[in-house]
Design an enzyme around this catalytic site. Structure first.
Site, short mmCIF file in Angstrom:
data_model
loop_
_atom_site.label_atom_id
_atom_site.label_comp_id
_atom_site.label_asym_id
_atom_site.label_seq_id
_atom_site.Cartn_x
_atom_site.Cartn_y
_atom_site.Cartn_z
N ALA A 63 4.19 4.96 1.15
CA ALA A 63 5.27 5.93 0.98
C ALA A 63 5.64 6.46 2.36
O ALA A 63 4.82 6.43 3.29
CB ALA A 63 4.79 7.06 0.08
N GLY A 108 1.39 3.32 -0.97
CA GLY A 108 2.42 2.99 -1.95
C GLY A 108 2.81 1.52 -1.91
O GLY A 108 3.28 0.97 -2.92
N1 DAK Z 1 5.78 6.10 6.61
C1 DAK Z 1 6.72 6.28 7.54
N2 DAK Z 1 6.81 5.53 8.66
C2 DAK Z 1 5.90 4.57 8.84
C3 DAK Z 1 4.88 4.32 7.89
C4 DAK Z 1 4.84 5.13 6.71
N3 DAK Z 1 3.94 4.96 5.72
N4 DAK Z 1 4.12 3.31 8.35
C5 DAK Z 1 4.66 2.93 9.53
N5 DAK Z 1 5.73 3.69 9.82
C6 DAK Z 1 6.60 3.60 11.00
C7 DAK Z 1 5.90 4.17 12.23
O1 DAK Z 1 6.03 5.58 12.26
C8 DAK Z 1 6.66 3.49 13.35
O2 DAK Z 1 7.91 4.15 13.50
P1 DAK Z 1 8.49 4.44 15.00
O3 DAK Z 1 7.46 5.24 15.68
O4 DAK Z 1 8.68 3.07 15.60
O5 DAK Z 1 9.79 5.17 14.73
C9 DAK Z 1 6.95 2.11 12.77
O6 DAK Z 1 6.82 2.24 11.34
C10 DAK Z 1 5.96 1.07 13.24
O7 DAK Z 1 4.66 1.55 12.96
P2 DAK Z 1 3.51 1.62 14.08
O8 DAK Z 1 4.09 1.82 15.44
O9 DAK Z 1 2.50 2.61 13.61
O10 DAK Z 1 2.94 0.14 13.99
P3 DAK Z 1 1.46 -0.35 14.30
O11 DAK Z 1 1.50 -1.83 14.27
O12 DAK Z 1 0.89 0.32 15.51
O13 DAK Z 1 0.58 0.16 13.05
C11 DAK Z 1 0.12 0.52 10.70
C12 DAK Z 1 0.83 -0.35 11.76
C13 DAK Z 1 0.57 0.02 9.31
C14 DAK Z 1 -1.39 0.34 10.83
C15 DAK Z 1 0.52 2.00 10.92
O14 DAK Z 1 1.94 2.09 10.97
C16 DAK Z 1 0.04 2.91 9.83
O15 DAK Z 1 -1.13 3.29 9.76
N6 DAK Z 1 0.98 3.34 8.97
C17 DAK Z 1 0.70 4.29 7.91
C18 DAK Z 1 -0.08 3.62 6.79
C19 DAK Z 1 -0.41 4.62 5.72
O16 DAK Z 1 -1.13 5.61 5.92
N7 DAK Z 1 0.11 4.36 4.55
C20 DAK Z 1 -0.08 5.24 3.38
C21 DAK Z 1 1.07 6.19 3.34
S1 DAK Z 1 0.75 7.46 2.18
C22 DAK Z 1 2.54 11.02 -3.87
C23 DAK Z 1 3.44 10.00 -3.78
C24 DAK Z 1 3.12 8.88 -3.04
C25 DAK Z 1 1.93 8.81 -2.38
C26 DAK Z 1 1.04 9.84 -2.46
C27 DAK Z 1 1.32 10.95 -3.24
N8 DAK Z 1 2.89 12.23 -4.64
C28 DAK Z 1 4.23 12.68 -4.61
C29 DAK Z 1 1.85 12.99 -5.22
C30 DAK Z 1 1.68 7.68 -1.53
C31 DAK Z 1 1.20 7.90 -0.31
C32 DAK Z 1 1.22 6.85 0.71
O17 DAK Z 1 1.59 5.72 0.52
#
Ligand code: DAK
Length: 257
Positions: A63, A108
Site C-alpha cells: 500500500a 498489500g
Molecule cells: N509506498 C509508497 N512508495 C513506495 C513504496 C510504498 N509501499 N515502496 C516503494 N516506494 C517508492 C519509494 O519511496 C521510492 O520513491 P522515490 O523516493 O524514488 O520518490 C521508489 O518507490 C523506489 O523505492 P526505493 O528507492 O525504496 O527502492 P529500493 O530498491 O531501494 O527498495 C524496497 C525497494 C521495496 C525494498 C523499498 O522500496 C521498500 O522497503 N518499500 C516499502 C515496502 C513496504 O514496507 N511495503 C509494505 C507497505 S505497508 C491498512 C491498509 C493497508 C495496509 C495496512 C493497513 N488499513 C487501512 C488498516 C497495507 C500496508 C502495506 O502494504
C-alpha cells in the site's frame, strides 16, 4: 493517472500495474482502478482468464505509505474498505486469475497476489508482509488469505517477523506455484492462461466458485456445494460436448455452448 493498463490477448486479459516509479505502490487510485477492472471483467464473458503483473522491477511494493501516512481514522477505514472490496472482487471473478509476480510483492502487493487464484513468480521476486516494521498490520485481507495458502506457521513468521523471502522459499512453502527466469515469466503466465481459455468456461467457473465458496465452509457443506454444482453442470451443453469429443476421439469445441 491510469494506474492499471488493460490489454486483450485473445480471450485473455492482461492487467499491468503501471506506476513503476513508486514500485506500483497501491494508492486509492490504483485500488479504484482495480475495482473498475474487476467490475468490467465480471460483466464480460468473452474474457476466459486474467493475468495480473507489474510494470518495472516490482509487482507491487505494498500500500502507498506516503498516502497512508496522512490518513485520519475515518479515511484509513475507508481506504481499508476500498482495499478489501478490490481484493474480494478480484478473488470472486468467475474466470481464473494468475498473478505473474515480476519483482517485489510486499505488504498489500503480496495480499494482492494472494487474491489471485495462483502465483507464478520470477526467480528474482521477493515476497513479504513487512507491515509490522511500519507499526501496522496487513490491511487488505492478507492475514487470512496468506495463512490459507501457506499454513499458519509460515503466515505467522511472515507477518510477525516482517522479513521478506526469496522466490525459492516462496515456491517451497507453496506461496507460488512455479518460478521462471525473469524474461520467461509473463509469456509462461500468458501461455497457461491461454490454455485455460480454450477449455469449457462454465466448468471452470463452476469449479472455481465451488472451491472459493467451499473454503469458507465446513467440509460437509463444501461437499454438498460440489454435489449440487455437479448436478447442474452435468445437464449442460459443455459436458455433452466434452464427453462426446472424448468418445469420438476428437478435440472438444466449447465455443458458444
Ligand atoms: N509506498 C509508497 N512508495 C513506495 C513504496 C510504498 N509501499 N515502496 C516503494 N516506494 C517508492 C519509494 O519511496 C521510492 O520513491 P522515490 O523516493 O524514488 O520518490 C521508489 O518507490 C523506489 O523505492 P526505493 O528507492 O525504496 O527502492 P529500493 O530498491 O531501494 O527498495 C524496497 C525497494 C521495496 C525494498 C523499498 O522500496 C521498500 O522497503 N518499500 C516499502 C515496502 C513496504 O514496507 N511495503 C509494505 C507497505 S505497508 C491498512 C491498509 C493497508 C495496509 C495496512 C493497513 N488499513 C487501512 C488498516 C497495507 C500496508 C502495506 O502494504
Amino acid at each position: 493517472m491510469n494506474r492499471i493498463r488493460s490489454e486483450r490477448r485473445g480471450s485473455v486479459e492482461l492487467l499491468t500495474l503501471d506506476r513503476p516509479k513508486a514500485l506500483n505502490a497501491l494508492d486509492r487510485a490504483a485500488l479504484e482502478a482495480l475495482l473498475d477492472c474487476c467490475e468490467r471483467l465480471a460483466a464480460d464473458p468473452s474474457v476466459r482468464a486474467v493475468v495480473l503483473t507489474g510494470e518495472g522491477r516490482a509487482f507491487a511494493a505494498g500500500a502507498d505509505i506516503a498516502e497512508m501516512r496522512g490518513l485520519d481514522a475515518q479515511q484509513a477505514e475507508s481506504f481499508s474498505r476500498l482495499g478489501h472490496a478490490a481484493m474480494d472482487a478480484l478473488e470472486s471473478l468467475a474466470m481464473p486469475t494468475i498473478a505473474a509476480v515480476n519483482g517485489y510483492a510486499l505488504g498489500g502487493g503480496c495480499e494482492l497476489a494472494c487474491a489471485c487464484d495462483w502465483i507464478y513468480a520470477s526467480e528474482t521476486s521477493r515476497f513479504g508482509q513487512p507491515e509490522v516494521n511500519l507499526g501496522l498490520i496487513p490491511g487488505f485481507g492478507g492475514t487470512g488469505r496468506l495463512a490459507r495458502r501457506v499454513g499458519s506457521a509460515w503466515a505467522k513468521e511472515l507477518v510477525l517477523g516482517g522479513e521478506p523471502i526469496d522466490a525459492k522459499t516462496a515456491l517451497r512453502i507453496g506461496l507460488v506455484n512455479r518460478i521462471f527466469a525473469p524474461d520467461a515469466l509473463l509469456g509462461s503466465a500468458l501461455d497457461a492462461a491461454k490454455k485455460i481459455a480454450g477449455k469449457g468456461p462454465l466448468a471452470i467457473a463452476t469449479a472455481k466458485r465451488v472451491m472459493v465458496q467451499g473454503q469458507d465452509a465446513d467440509v460437509r457443506t463444501a461437499h454438498a456445494l460440489e454435489q449440487a454444482a455437479f448436478g447442474v453442470i452435468s445437464a449442460g451443453a459443455e459436458r455433452a460436448e466434452g464427453m462426446d469429443a472424448f468418445l469420438e476421439k476428437r478435440e472438444p469445441s466449447f465455443e458458444n455452448r
